[in-house]
Write a protein that holds these residues in place. Structure first.
Motif, PDB file in Angstrom:
ATOM      1  N   VAL A 168       0.934  -1.236  -0.039  1.00  0.00           N
ATOM      2  CA  VAL A 168      -0.001  -0.115   0.010  1.00  0.00           C
ATOM      3  C   VAL A 168       0.928   1.140  -0.028  1.00  0.00           C
ATOM      4  N   LEU A 169       1.912   1.288   0.911  1.00  0.00           N
ATOM      5  CA  LEU A 169       2.710   2.438   1.065  1.00  0.00           C
ATOM      6  C   LEU A 169       4.343   2.089   0.901  1.00  0.00           C
ATOM      7  N   ASN A 170       5.137   2.628   0.119  1.00  0.00           N
ATOM      8  CA  ASN A 170       6.472   2.009   0.002  1.00  0.00           C
ATOM      9  C   ASN A 170       7.170   2.530   1.372  1.00  0.00           C
ATOM     10  N   ASP A 171       6.783   3.369   2.366  1.00  0.00           N
ATOM     11  CA  ASP A 171       7.372   3.493   3.598  1.00  0.00           C
ATOM     12  C   ASP A 171       6.583   2.830   4.537  1.00  0.00           C
ATOM     13  N   LYS A 172       7.348   1.887   5.143  1.00  0.00           N
ATOM     14  CA  LYS A 172       6.490   0.993   6.163  1.00  0.00           C
ATOM     15  C   LYS A 172       6.125   1.760   7.299  1.00  0.00           C
ATOM     16  N   ASN A 173       6.955   2.524   7.710  1.00  0.00           N
ATOM     17  CA  ASN A 173       6.847   3.332   8.942  1.00  0.00           C
ATOM     18  C   ASN A 173       5.515   4.281   8.775  1.00  0.00           C
ATOM     19  N   GLU A 174       5.301   4.693   7.599  1.00  0.00           N
ATOM     20  CA  GLU A 174       4.254   5.532   7.334  1.00  0.00           C
ATOM     21  C   GLU A 174       2.792   4.660   7.461  1.00  0.00           C
ATOM     22  N   LEU A 175       3.065   3.469   7.049  1.00  0.00           N
ATOM     23  CA  LEU A 175       2.016   2.431   6.960  1.00  0.00           C
ATOM     24  C   LEU A 175       1.573   2.229   8.447  1.00  0.00           C
ATOM     25  N   LEU A 176       2.574   1.934   9.026  1.00  0.00           N
ATOM     26  CA  LEU A 176       2.540   1.463  10.693  1.00  0.00           C
ATOM     27  C   LEU A 176       1.796   2.529  11.311  1.00  0.00           C
ATOM     28  N   LYS A 177       2.153   3.896  10.919  1.00  0.00           N
ATOM     29  CA  LYS A 177       1.346   5.051  11.906  1.00  0.00           C
ATOM     30  C   LYS A 177       0.032   5.144  11.368  1.00  0.00           C
ATOM     31  N   LYS A 178      -0.356   4.845   9.868  1.00  0.00           N
ATOM     32  CA  LYS A 178      -1.635   4.796   9.654  1.00  0.00           C
ATOM     33  C   LYS A 178      -2.478   3.790  10.180  1.00  0.00           C
ATOM     34  N   MET A 179      -2.023   2.419  10.305  1.00  0.00           N
ATOM     35  CA  MET A 179      -2.673   1.715  11.195  1.00  0.00           C
ATOM     36  C   MET A 179      -3.004   1.723  12.510  1.00  0.00           C
ATOM     37  N   ILE A 180      -2.121   2.471  13.332  1.00  0.00           N
ATOM     38  CA  ILE A 180      -2.022   2.894  14.741  1.00  0.00           C
ATOM     39  C   ILE A 180      -3.120   3.991  14.733  1.00  0.00           C
ATOM     40  N   THR A 181      -3.205   4.965  13.920  1.00  0.00           N
ATOM     41  CA  THR A 181      -4.141   6.041  14.020  1.00  0.00           C
ATOM     42  C   THR A 181      -5.559   5.348  13.584  1.00  0.00           C
ATOM     43  N   PHE A 182      -5.664   4.596  12.613  1.00  0.00           N
ATOM     44  CA  PHE A 182      -6.999   3.999  12.244  1.00  0.00           C
ATOM     45  C   PHE A 182      -7.644   3.035  13.561  1.00  0.00           C
ATOM     46  N   ARG A 183      -6.640   2.410  14.254  1.00  0.00           N
ATOM     47  CA  ARG A 183      -7.198   1.581  15.489  1.00  0.00           C
ATOM     48  C   ARG A 183      -7.713   2.569  16.533  1.00  0.00           C
ATOM     49  N   GLU A 184      -7.111   3.570  16.775  1.00  0.00           N
ATOM     50  CA  GLU A 184      -7.354   4.500  17.905  1.00  0.00           C
ATOM     51  C   GLU A 184      -8.541   5.037  17.563  1.00  0.00           C
ATOM     52  N   THR A 185      -8.845   5.434  16.120  1.00  0.00           N
ATOM     53  CA  THR A 185     -10.189   6.222  15.814  1.00  0.00           C
ATOM     54  C   THR A 185     -11.332   4.856  15.848  1.00  0.00           C
ATOM     55  N   LEU A 186     -10.979   3.683  15.424  1.00  0.00           N
ATOM     56  CA  LEU A 186     -11.887   2.722  15.567  1.00  0.00           C
ATOM     57  C   LEU A 186     -12.208   2.455  16.898  1.00  0.00           C
ATOM     58  N   LYS A 187     -11.521   2.524  17.961  1.00  0.00           N
ATOM     59  CA  LYS A 187     -11.835   2.081  19.159  1.00  0.00           C
ATOM     60  C   LYS A 187     -12.934   3.130  19.804  1.00  0.00           C
ATOM     61  N   GLY A 188     -12.468   4.450  19.409  1.00  0.00           N
ATOM     62  CA  GLY A 188     -13.381   5.550  19.890  1.00  0.00           C
ATOM     63  C   GLY A 188     -14.943   5.568  19.276  1.00  0.00           C
ATOM     64  N   THR A 189     -15.065   4.934  17.896  1.00  0.00           N
ATOM     65  CA  THR A 189     -16.311   4.789  17.390  1.00  0.00           C
ATOM     66  C   THR A 189     -16.893   3.703  18.124  1.00  0.00           C
ATOM     67  N   MET A 190     -16.236   2.537  18.140  1.00  0.00           N
ATOM     68  CA  MET A 190     -16.990   1.566  18.963  1.00  0.00           C
ATOM     69  C   MET A 190     -17.155   1.881  20.328  1.00  0.00           C
ATOM     70  N   LYS A 191     -16.498   2.494  21.095  1.00  0.00           N
ATOM     71  CA  LYS A 191     -17.006   2.981  22.351  1.00  0.00           C
ATOM     72  C   LYS A 191     -18.264   3.638  22.313  1.00  0.00           C
ATOM     73  N   ASN A 192     -18.459   4.540  21.475  1.00  0.00           N
ATOM     74  CA  ASN A 192     -19.440   5.329  21.316  1.00  0.00           C
ATOM     75  C   ASN A 192     -20.834   4.441  21.041  1.00  0.00           C
ATOM     76  N   ILE A 193     -20.573   3.306  20.341  1.00  0.00           N
ATOM     77  CA  ILE A 193     -21.711   2.528  19.993  1.00  0.00           C
ATOM     78  C   ILE A 193     -22.160   1.429  20.987  1.00  0.00           C
ATOM     79  N   GLY A 194     -20.967   1.421  22.162  1.00  0.00           N
ATOM     80  CA  GLY A 194     -21.122   0.523  23.198  1.00  0.00           C
ATOM     81  C   GLY A 194     -20.621  -0.899  23.019  1.00  0.00           C
TER      82      GLY A 194
END
Length: 277
Positions: A125-151
Motif C-alpha cells: 500500500v505504501l513504500n514507507d513501512k513506517n508511514e503504513l504503521l502510523k496509518k494502522m495505529i491511527t485507524f485503530r485508535e479512531t476505531l476504538k473511539g467509534t466502537m466505544k460510542n456504539i457500546g
C-alpha cells in the motif's frame, strides 16, 4: 503455511505478518441495536475505513468456558466441606453441558460468545513501512473511539497480546474431543504461526469449502453464504447465533461466523461502477 502471522510489535500493539501489518481488538457482542447504532456503524463502514484495508468481523461461540466456572468454583472449593462438594458438582454439571445438552429433549449447550474485529494492510500500500504503521495505529485508535460510542468497546478491554491470539486460534483450528484446553505461552523466538498449528491435524481445501481433520474424523467444516438479504436490521443480529423459539435452528456445536470485506481505492470503485453501467 497458510497462516501469515510472524511476530508482534508490543510497543505499538501491531502484528507483523509475512507481507502486511494487522491488529485485532475484542468487542462486546452486539445482539441488537437502535437506529443510532445502525447509523454509526454505517458511517464507520462508508466513511471511516482506510483504502486498501481488509476488514473482518468474527463471532466465536467458544466451548472454552472452564476459566469462568473456575472463577466461581475455586473460592468455594477452598472453603472446604459442603461448599467444596457443592462447587465441584455444580462445575461438573455445567462442564457436561459443553458437549451435550443440559436439558433433556432440548438442544441447550454452553458457549462463551466472543466478538473480534481485525484489520490488515499490505506492505504494498505504501513504500514507507513506517508511514503504513502510523496509518494502522491511527485507524485503530479512531476505531476504538467509534466502537466505544456504539457500546461495543470499553477501555477496560485487555490488549490482545500474542498469547491471547495464539490460544484463540488454537481453540478454533485445533478442536478437542474432551473438555479442557491447555494454555499455550508465547515464544518470542519462534514465528507465531508455528505456535498455532497442530501437526496431528490436517486441512483439506476444496473449491466450495474446507475441512479440518483430527486423525480420520472431520471436526471442522466451513459453510458459505450463497446470498445476502437486501436489508438487515440490527435487531435481527440475534438470529445469527441461533433462534430461541425454534429448536431446529439452535446451533449446539461451537461455531465461528465471519464477515469480511476489502476497501478499494475510490477511483477504482468509480471506474468499476461506470464500466458496469
Amino acid at each position: 503455511s497458510l497462516l501469515p502471522y510472524r511476530t508482534y510489535d508490543d510497543k505499538n500493539d501491531i502484528y507483523i505478518n509475512a507481507n502486511s501489518f494487522s491488529f485485532i481488538i475484542e468487542l462486546l457482542p452486539l445482539v441488537g441495536g437502535d437506529m443510532q447504532t445502525s447509523t454509526l456503524l454505517t458511517q464507520l463502514i462508508t466513511d471511516g475505513l482506510p483504502e486498501y484495508c481488509h476488514i473482518s468481523f468474527f463471532t466465536w461461540a467458544s466451548p472454552n468456558v472452564e476459566p469462568f466456572l473456575d472463577m466461581w468454583s475455586k473460592p468455594r472449593e477452598s472453603a472446604g466441606d459442603l461448599y467444596a462438594k457443592q462447587a465441584f458438582e455444580r462445575k461438573k454439571f455445567f462442564m457436561n453441558g459443553i458437549r451435550k445438552s443440559l436439558l433433556s429433549g432440548k438442544p441447550f449447550t454452553i458457549k462463551n460468545f466472543r466478538t473480534f474485529m481485525t484489520a490488515t494492510m499490505s506492505f504494498d500500500v505504501l513504500n514507507d513501512k513506517n508511514e503504513l504503521l502510523k496509518k494502522m495505529i491511527t485507524f485503530r485508535e479512531t476505531l476504538k473511539g467509534t466502537m466505544k460510542n456504539i457500546g461495543l468497546y470499553a477501555d477496560s478491554m485487555p490488549i490482545f497480546t500474542p498469547d491471547k491470539f495464539i490460544n484463540l486460534l488454537s481453540e478454533i483450528l485445533n478442536p478437542i474431543s474432551e473438555n479442557g484446553y491447555e494454555y499455550i505461552g508465547y515464544d518470542k523466538i519462534n514465528p507465531i504461526n508455528k505456535q498455532i498449528t497442530n501437526s496431528e491435524n490436517s486441512l483439506l481445501i476444496n473449491s466450495n469449502d474446507s475441512m479440518i481433520f483430527e486423525k480420520d474424523n472431520i471436526v471442522v467444516k466451513s459453510l458459505s453464504a450463497t446470498s445476502f438479504p437486501g436489508m438487515w436490521a440490527q435487531w435481527q443480529c440475534s438470529d445469527l447465533i441461533g433462534f430461541m423459539a425454534n429448536d431446529s435452528l439452535r446451533m449446539t456445536c461451537p461455531f465461528l461466523t465471519c464477515f469480511s470485506f476489502y476497501i478499494e481505492n475510490e477511483e477504482k470503485r468509480t471506474a468499476k461502477a461506470k464500466f458496469k453501467q
